[in-house]
Structure formats: C-alpha cells, structure tokens
Scaffold this motif. Structure first.
Motif, PDB file in Angstrom:
ATOM      1  N   VAL A 200     131.764  53.360 118.057  1.00  0.00           N
ATOM      2  CA  VAL A 200     130.892  52.209 117.793  1.00  0.00           C
ATOM      3  C   VAL A 200     131.130  51.117 118.826  1.00  0.00           C
ATOM      4  CG1 VAL A 200     130.390  50.350 116.163  1.00  0.00           C
ATOM      5  CG2 VAL A 200     130.692  52.682 115.325  1.00  0.00           C
ATOM      6  N   LEU A 201     132.380  50.795 119.072  1.00  0.00           N
ATOM      7  CA  LEU A 201     132.718  49.752 120.043  1.00  0.00           C
ATOM      8  C   LEU A 201     132.252  50.133 121.442  1.00  0.00           C
ATOM      9  CD1 LEU A 201     134.086  47.092 120.745  1.00  0.00           C
ATOM     10  CD2 LEU A 201     136.262  48.326 120.914  1.00  0.00           C
ATOM     11  N   ALA A 202     132.420  51.391 121.817  1.00  0.00           N
ATOM     12  CA  ALA A 202     132.026  51.832 123.153  1.00  0.00           C
ATOM     13  C   ALA A 202     130.511  51.731 123.337  1.00  0.00           C
ATOM     14  CB  ALA A 202     132.496  53.267 123.383  1.00  0.00           C
ATOM     15  N   VAL A 203     129.757  52.190 122.366  1.00  0.00           N
ATOM     16  CA  VAL A 203     128.290  52.154 122.488  1.00  0.00           C
ATOM     17  C   VAL A 203     127.786  50.717 122.522  1.00  0.00           C
ATOM     18  CG1 VAL A 203     126.121  52.765 121.354  1.00  0.00           C
ATOM     19  CG2 VAL A 203     127.975  54.431 121.456  1.00  0.00           C
ATOM     20  N   LEU A 204     128.290  49.871 121.625  1.00  0.00           N
ATOM     21  CA  LEU A 204     127.845  48.476 121.593  1.00  0.00           C
ATOM     22  C   LEU A 204     128.211  47.740 122.882  1.00  0.00           C
ATOM     23  CD1 LEU A 204     128.674  47.446 117.909  1.00  0.00           C
ATOM     24  CD2 LEU A 204     126.459  48.078 118.881  1.00  0.00           C
ATOM     25  N   THR A 205     129.405  48.012 123.411  1.00  0.00           N
ATOM     26  CA  THR A 205     129.810  47.360 124.663  1.00  0.00           C
ATOM     27  C   THR A 205     128.960  47.830 125.825  1.00  0.00           C
ATOM     28  OG1 THR A 205     132.089  47.204 123.845  1.00  0.00           O
ATOM     29  CG2 THR A 205     131.748  46.917 126.202  1.00  0.00           C
ATOM     30  N   VAL A 259     119.543  57.837 126.363  1.00  0.00           N
ATOM     31  CA  VAL A 259     120.375  59.039 126.530  1.00  0.00           C
ATOM     32  C   VAL A 259     121.754  58.819 125.913  1.00  0.00           C
ATOM     33  CG1 VAL A 259     121.510  60.513 128.227  1.00  0.00           C
ATOM     34  CG2 VAL A 259     119.133  59.822 128.566  1.00  0.00           C
ATOM     35  N   VAL A 260     122.356  57.660 126.175  1.00  0.00           N
ATOM     36  CA  VAL A 260     123.682  57.360 125.624  1.00  0.00           C
ATOM     37  C   VAL A 260     123.639  57.365 124.102  1.00  0.00           C
ATOM     38  CG1 VAL A 260     125.430  55.554 125.393  1.00  0.00           C
ATOM     39  CG2 VAL A 260     124.513  56.117 127.636  1.00  0.00           C
ATOM     40  N   TYR A 261     122.631  56.730 123.529  1.00  0.00           N
ATOM     41  CA  TYR A 261     122.546  56.669 122.071  1.00  0.00           C
ATOM     42  C   TYR A 261     122.260  58.048 121.482  1.00  0.00           C
ATOM     43  CZ  TYR A 261     121.241  55.399 117.363  1.00  0.00           C
ATOM     44  OH  TYR A 261     121.180  55.325 115.999  1.00  0.00           O
ATOM     45  N   ALA A 262     121.422  58.845 122.152  1.00  0.00           N
ATOM     46  CA  ALA A 262     121.126  60.185 121.641  1.00  0.00           C
ATOM     47  C   ALA A 262     122.375  61.055 121.619  1.00  0.00           C
ATOM     48  CB  ALA A 262     120.031  60.839 122.490  1.00  0.00           C
ATOM     49  N   LEU A 263     123.217  60.940 122.646  1.00  0.00           N
ATOM     50  CA  LEU A 263     124.441  61.741 122.703  1.00  0.00           C
ATOM     51  C   LEU A 263     125.474  61.268 121.685  1.00  0.00           C
ATOM     52  CD1 LEU A 263     124.854  62.113 126.578  1.00  0.00           C
ATOM     53  CD2 LEU A 263     123.991  63.813 124.957  1.00  0.00           C
ATOM     54  N   ALA A 264     125.498  59.963 121.399  1.00  0.00           N
ATOM     55  CA  ALA A 264     126.535  59.402 120.523  1.00  0.00           C
ATOM     56  C   ALA A 264     125.999  59.025 119.145  1.00  0.00           C
ATOM     57  CB  ALA A 264     127.160  58.178 121.177  1.00  0.00           C
ATOM     58  N   GLN A 265     124.785  59.453 118.812  1.00  0.00           N
ATOM     59  CA  GLN A 265     124.138  58.978 117.595  1.00  0.00           C
ATOM     60  C   GLN A 265     124.934  59.316 116.342  1.00  0.00           C
ATOM     61  OE1 GLN A 265     120.332  60.742 116.883  1.00  0.00           O
ATOM     62  NE2 GLN A 265     119.881  59.489 115.095  1.00  0.00           N
ATOM     63  N   ARG A 266     125.329  60.575 116.210  1.00  0.00           N
ATOM     64  CA  ARG A 266     126.004  60.993 114.980  1.00  0.00           C
ATOM     65  C   ARG A 266     127.338  60.269 114.809  1.00  0.00           C
ATOM     66  NH1 ARG A 266     126.112  67.294 113.975  1.00  0.00           N
ATOM     67  NH2 ARG A 266     123.888  66.776 114.048  1.00  0.00           N
ATOM     68  N   ALA A 267     128.136  60.217 115.872  1.00  0.00           N
ATOM     69  CA  ALA A 267     129.421  59.525 115.779  1.00  0.00           C
ATOM     70  C   ALA A 267     129.219  58.026 115.602  1.00  0.00           C
ATOM     71  CB  ALA A 267     130.254  59.804 117.037  1.00  0.00           C
TER      72      ALA A 267
END
Length: 280
Positions: A200-205, A259-267
């Motif tokens: 969560v922190l990585a995606v938001l940052t 692309v980033v959100y699609a790859l990390a969506q579930r986590a």
C-alpha cells in the motif's frame, strides 16, 4: 417467513446501490474514455460527439514523441519515483516498527508531534526546502527531486505503525528466544508479515511522486531531467489548441500508473483492508 414486500425492498435497495456505484465508476472512467476518443480524432473533430472516430489518428501518439522528449521524461519520473518509493518503504518501516514495538521514553509524545506535521500544508515547506536545496547546490539536479522525499513521511510511518501493532507479540517473543536481535526481529520476522502494508505504501508513494507537479516546477528547468508533469504543462503551453495531441500525451503519462495498479491491485486492496485504512 420472508414476505414478498421484504424481498422487493431488498431488491430495490440492491439496485439502488449498484446504480450509485455505476454512477461513481462512470465519473472516474468517463473522462479517461473521452480522452481516449479525443486522442484518436483530428484537430477539427474533437467536438464530434461520436465516441469512436471513423478514421482513428494513431499518428497523434507518435506526434507527442516528436514534439516532446517524452521517453526521457518517463524514464526520469520512473527513476525518481522508484528511488523515493524505496526510501519511503525502508525508513517508514523502520520508524513504524520503532513506534509500534520498541519502548522508550517519550515515544507517544514524539509520535504525536511527528503525526502533527500532516497538518502543515505542502506550500508552507516549499520555500525552506528550496533554500536548503540551493545551499547544497542541488537546484536543477535530480537530487532535488529524490532526496527530500527519501527519508520517510508522517503518513507512511503512521501506516506502518498501525500495521505492526496488529501483528501478534508471540512472533517477536519467539524470535527473541531464538536469539534474534532487534534488527533481526524487524527484518526477518515482522517485515515479511507486513508485506500488505508495504505494498500500500509503495503504490501510494509511487503515484504521489509520479503526479507531483509543484516541487519539480520549482526545482527543474532542464528538459533532460524534467518529469512527465512538467512535460505535459510545457506541451500545453506551446500547443494549447491541439487537443488530440494533448489527450494522447495525457494518456501516455497515465498508462504507467494503470500498469502499476493492475500488477499490484490484489495486494493493494488486501493491504488497505488489513491496515485499517478501509474504514473497518
């Protein structure tokens, strides 16, 4: 026994909920679909209400790279976002672990004081940070974008602290009995269990750095180290009447985020639920 009126009421409530969700989703997706449609039209056909152009102008996307060094700007922004994200995850995890699991005098007061910095507007800190960057000689260099956000944030520390507090104390006690020190407890035991919060922190940052405009505008003048947000603004200033090209550029900038959100969506969704940010 369930009556027909109760069944009808549940059905109507369900339809109303889905109608509201569809409306909210359309408010989010509608502008993107419009931009996609406009990016494939000719200069004089942007106002055409047809959602799908008869003759798609795919050359608008190639034209963006001719008018702007967008490839270089995408690479610059990816490097900046990657460095800041790595620093935020590492230092916020360390600080969150210290505030959640270590006991030392003034821990709560220090945490509240650190958390209070969230109420300070970003614009208030722009001038002091600019003076610091100028004193270091980092104006118009990549260091001015990377270093200020590298060493953690109040929000990231709060997020990691809240997650570390949910982990059972037995994990830490078992590791200490096995001879682990403080660093080993953090790195080998607790941090692997905190992967949802880390995601969560990585995606938001990443999203925050990618979309940042004010700080790069203050610090960067050269195109060879500029970010995508600066590129979009400069393109708009020079070609403000060529809406298809501007929409194509906006979608090219948006694509890496999708692309980033699609790859990390579930986590990402699992981390939001487990970290308490989902309102549970």
């Amino acid at each position: 026994m369930v009556t027909e009126r109760a069944i009808l009421g549940r059905t109507l409530r369900g339809l109303a909920i889905y109608a509201v969700l569809v409306l909210i989703a359309w408010c989010a997706v509608g502008p993107i679909l419009w931009a996609l449609s406009a990016s494939l039209k000719g200069r004089g056909a942007v106002s055409d209400p047809a959602p799908i152009p008869q003759h798609p102008q795919w050359s608008n996307y190639g034209r963006v790279f001719e008018l702007l060094p967008l490839g270089r700007m995408l690479l610059n922004t990816a490097i900046y976002a990657g460095c800041v994200t790595a620093g935020q995850v590492f230092f916020c995890s360390l600080a969150g672990y210290a505030f959640a699991r270590l006991r030392f005098p003034g821990r709560e007061a220090l945490f509240l004081a650190y958390l209070a910095t969230l109420m300070v507007p970003l614009t208030v800190t722009v001038l002091p940070q600019f003076l610091l960057m100028r004193a270091f000689g980092w104006v118009d260099t990549p260091w001015a974008i990377i270093v200020p956000g590298l060493f953690g944030s109040a929000f990231g520390t709060y997020l990691m602290r809240q997650f570390f507090r949910t982990l059972p104390a037995e994990l830490e006690e078992a590791a200490i009995l096995d001879g682990c020190g403080t660093w080993q407890v953090f790195w080998r035991v607790l941090l692997p269990h905190a992967r949802p919060a880390v995601m969560v922190l990585a995606v938001l940052t990443w999203i925050s750095v990618w979309n940042d405009f004010l700080w790069p505008l203050v610090m960067i003048q050269r195109n060879d180290i500029a970010t995508v947000t600066l590129g979009l603004v400069r393109l708009q200033g020079q070609y403000h009447t060529q809406w298809p090209i501007l929409m194509a550029a906006a979608l090219l900038v948006l694509a890496p985020l999708l692309v980033v959100y699609a790859l990390a969506q579930r986590a990402f969704v699992r981390g939001i639920a487990q970290s308490g940010l989902g309102g549970r």
